[in-house]
Structure formats: C-alpha cells, structure tokens
Design a protein around this motif. Structure first.
Motif, short mmCIF file in Angstrom:
data_model
loop_
_atom_site.label_atom_id
_atom_site.label_comp_id
_atom_site.label_asym_id
_atom_site.label_seq_id
_atom_site.Cartn_x
_atom_site.Cartn_y
_atom_site.Cartn_z
N GLY A 36 -51.04 23.97 22.49
CA GLY A 36 -51.72 23.37 21.47
C GLY A 36 -52.80 24.28 20.68
O GLY A 36 -53.60 25.27 21.36
N GLY A 37 -52.72 23.82 19.39
CA GLY A 37 -53.82 24.71 18.58
C GLY A 37 -53.18 26.08 18.23
O GLY A 37 -53.76 27.03 17.59
N ALA A 38 -51.89 26.42 18.56
CA ALA A 38 -51.31 27.58 18.23
C ALA A 38 -51.22 27.91 16.49
O ALA A 38 -51.11 26.74 15.91
N GLU A 39 -51.16 28.92 16.35
CA GLU A 39 -51.42 29.41 14.75
C GLU A 39 -50.24 29.49 13.93
O GLU A 39 -50.15 29.64 12.61
N SER A 40 -48.89 29.50 14.47
CA SER A 40 -47.83 29.63 13.91
C SER A 40 -47.46 28.08 13.14
O SER A 40 -47.92 27.20 13.31
N PRO A 41 -46.67 28.64 11.84
CA PRO A 41 -46.45 27.34 11.02
C PRO A 41 -45.40 26.44 11.84
O PRO A 41 -45.45 25.20 11.47
N PHE A 42 -44.83 26.91 12.59
CA PHE A 42 -43.80 26.22 13.33
C PHE A 42 -44.22 25.23 14.20
O PHE A 42 -45.39 25.53 15.15
N LEU A 43 -43.91 23.93 14.24
CA LEU A 43 -44.20 22.85 15.09
C LEU A 43 -42.94 22.36 15.64
O LEU A 43 -42.10 21.64 15.01
N LEU A 44 -42.69 22.73 16.88
CA LEU A 44 -41.67 22.23 17.89
C LEU A 44 -41.65 20.96 18.33
O LEU A 44 -42.88 20.62 18.68
N THR A 45 -40.81 20.14 18.52
CA THR A 45 -40.93 18.89 18.93
C THR A 45 -39.88 18.46 19.92
O THR A 45 -38.72 18.98 19.87
N GLY A 46 -40.04 17.51 20.80
CA GLY A 46 -38.98 17.26 21.79
C GLY A 46 -39.19 15.64 22.07
O GLY A 46 -39.67 15.43 23.04
N ASP A 47 -38.50 14.78 21.20
CA ASP A 47 -38.64 13.37 21.32
C ASP A 47 -37.85 12.81 22.47
O ASP A 47 -38.11 11.86 23.00
N HIS A 48 -36.72 13.64 23.00
CA HIS A 48 -35.96 13.36 24.32
C HIS A 48 -36.21 14.08 25.37
O HIS A 48 -35.12 14.39 26.20
N ALA A 49 -37.25 14.82 25.34
CA ALA A 49 -37.55 16.10 26.46
C ALA A 49 -37.75 15.52 27.74
O ALA A 49 -37.84 16.49 28.78
N GLY A 50 -37.84 14.25 28.05
CA GLY A 50 -38.34 13.71 29.34
C GLY A 50 -37.50 12.76 30.07
O GLY A 50 -36.68 12.36 29.34
N ASP A 51 -37.61 12.71 31.35
CA ASP A 51 -36.85 11.38 32.06
C ASP A 51 -37.72 10.63 32.68
O ASP A 51 -37.20 9.94 33.79
N LEU A 52 -38.98 10.53 32.52
CA LEU A 52 -39.96 9.67 33.47
C LEU A 52 -39.27 8.05 33.09
O LEU A 52 -39.09 8.00 31.86
N VAL A 53 -39.75 7.30 33.95
CA VAL A 53 -39.66 5.89 33.94
C VAL A 53 -40.78 5.27 34.30
O VAL A 53 -41.03 5.43 35.58
N PRO A 54 -41.41 4.60 33.83
CA PRO A 54 -42.76 3.67 34.08
C PRO A 54 -42.29 3.08 35.56
O PRO A 54 -41.21 2.41 35.57
N SER A 55 -43.23 3.15 36.44
CA SER A 55 -42.96 2.43 37.71
C SER A 55 -42.73 0.90 37.56
O SER A 55 -41.87 0.34 38.27
N ALA A 56 -43.37 0.32 36.53
CA ALA A 56 -43.01 -1.07 36.37
C ALA A 56 -41.64 -1.52 36.07
O ALA A 56 -40.97 -2.72 36.10
#
Length: 283
Positions: A36-56
């Motif tokens: 966070g706070g990196a100076e590059s113009p590039f902002l990388l995103t990962g909308d599907h980067a995780g596999d967690l499921v809430p315990s509920a």
C-alpha cells in the motif's frame, strides 16, 4: 461488524426480527492491500484472488479440495499480484473471499453473482438462498470491498498520483462450455477503452510462441463485469483486464516468470502511450 451493521441489528431486534450477518468480528476484512502507498501509477487488483468462506456459511457445502479449484478462486493470482507489485513498485488490492460467496467482479443484481452452479459443480450453500442472506453477502463483502477500491482511487486522485488500473485474473485450461484445451496463454480484455489494451497486446505478441487473446477467452461488458466498467472506464482512467491460463501459474517460479513478462509489457505499453501523447502535444 461495523457501526452501521450494529445499528441495523439493534433496530432489527427492537422491531422484533433478526438481521442476517455473514462475517464475524474475528474474520478477515473483505479487502486487503499489498504494498500500500506504492508510487507506481499501476494499481493491480484481484477480485477473485481468495478462497475463504465465512464460517457462518459452513464451506458452502463444498470440500476443501473443491474450494481450491478454479470454480472458487482465480488460481495463482494472489502470488502473481504480489510479485508484479514488487516488480512495478505498485499496490495490489485484492479480495480474500471466494467468488462463490459473492462474485466481486459481477454486478450484484446478476443472479450468478452468487452462483448455484459453477462449471457443472453444484454449490449447495447457494441454493434456495433467502433474499436477506444474499443481501448480507453483498452488504458485508461486495460493498465493503468496492468502497475500499473507491477510497484507494480517491486517495490517489487527491495525492495527484496517476492511476493505471490492471485487473488480474486467471482462467482454467478446460471449461464445460469449451471442453477443448483453450489455446491462449494470456488474454487481454477490454470494453470501450482500448488505449492500454492495444499497445499491451503488441508487446506481448512480439514474444515468439506466445498466444495472446484479444478479448479471449472472455470479454468485458457492463452486464457481466464490474471493476473495469465502474472503476476504470467510468473514471476515464487507463485500464485493462488480464487473464493468465492457470496451468501456467502452477507454482511460484511460474508466477515469477509471468510477473516478469507482464510487468515489462505493461511498462512498455504505458511508455508508448505517454510518448504518443507527448508527440501529439509537440505537433
């Protein structure tokens, strides 16, 4: 639970009904930012980067093995995003919960934002989902993730930091709708704005043997996508979605190879755009 949800729960109890919540206070926030706070113009995103499921949600009725498959997560993207962030001195904003809980790159009104089936696999925890249960997933994960997305874009604007949005995804080599092996190694996806996509494809195409898809194996649309249309095109910023075939991201060494390739190509494409704009100003 944030203050708004706490107030909603209190009001619900006063009115004699319960308010559904998905995330416990001790579970991870629905967004995280690496470097966070990196100076590059590039902002990388990962909308599907995780596999967690809430315990509920009790794993949505799936096995741990199923939750590690392509139906639940864009395999390799978490590692790829971090490695690219290191190379580009960029920030990587990602969502840690499985796309089967709520797809954060799908308009939430679309029924398959909470899919009952994914590539032929039945998702038991998503069948006969009550409207209030669906709304809780949207409110606590989708809305919070995209609020953090907007907050990061606004912060960069206020700091005078340029933003070039790169949405990272990965795709399975085989899919029920396309049973033959998908030939592309990487797909460059865009919608209305191809300013970044076109020079990026030129640089990737220059590598012998690399098969680059132009809006393959998917294409961006307002109806089925969210990040590029809403956070990229609507703001008028340079943006592109990248899809890397998952068998090419099988381990960290493979991810590092792709991080090198994509980081070099993105930097070169952005340099081309800037050079063309400078030339236009001169002439």
């Amino acid at each position: 639970m944030n203050i708004h949800e706490a107030i909603a729960c209190d009001l619900g109890k006063m009115a004699g009904f319960s308010v559904i919540t998905v995330l416990r206070a001790d579970e991870p926030a629905p967004y995280s930012i690496y470097n966070g706070g990196a100076e590059s113009p590039f902002l990388l995103t990962g909308d599907h980067a995780g596999d967690l499921v809430p315990s509920a949600l009790d794993g949505l009725g799936l096995s741990p093995e199923q939750l590690n498959q392509h139906i639940a997560i864009d395999i390799g993207v978490n590692t790829l995003g971090r490695l690219m962030a290191d190379r580009l001195n960029a920030s990587f904003l990602f969502q840690p919960y499985s796309r089967l809980v709520i797809d954060c790159n799908r308009p939430p009104h679309q029924m398959d934002a909470v899919p009952e089936l994914s590539d032929g696999t039945r998702i038991p925890g998503n069948f006969n989902l009550a409207p209030e249960a669906r709304a809780a997933r949207i409110r606590e994960i989708f809305d919070v993730y995209h609020a953090s997305f907007i907050q990061e874009l606004d912060r960069r604007d206020q700091a005078g930091q340029r933003t070039v949005l790169v949405a990272l995804h990965s795709f399975t080599p085989h899919h029920g709708d396309f049973p033959a092996p998908r030939p592309w190694h990487v797909g460059v996806l865009w919608n209305r704005d191809g300013r970044l996509a076109h020079p990026l494809m030129e640089h990737l195409d220059a590598e012998p043997g690399l098969i680059v898809g132009n809006n393959e194996p998917y294409r961006v649309s307002d109806e089925l996508d969210y990040a590029i249309p809403v956070h990229g095109e609507a703001r008028g910023i340079l943006s592109v979605e990248l899809e890397v075939r998952q068998d090419l991201l099988a381990d960290e060494a493979a991810c590092a190879e792709w991080a090198d390739r994509l980081s070099v190509a993105l930097s070169a494409a952005l340099a081309d755009i800037d050079a063309a704009q400078t030339q236009d100003m001169v002439t």
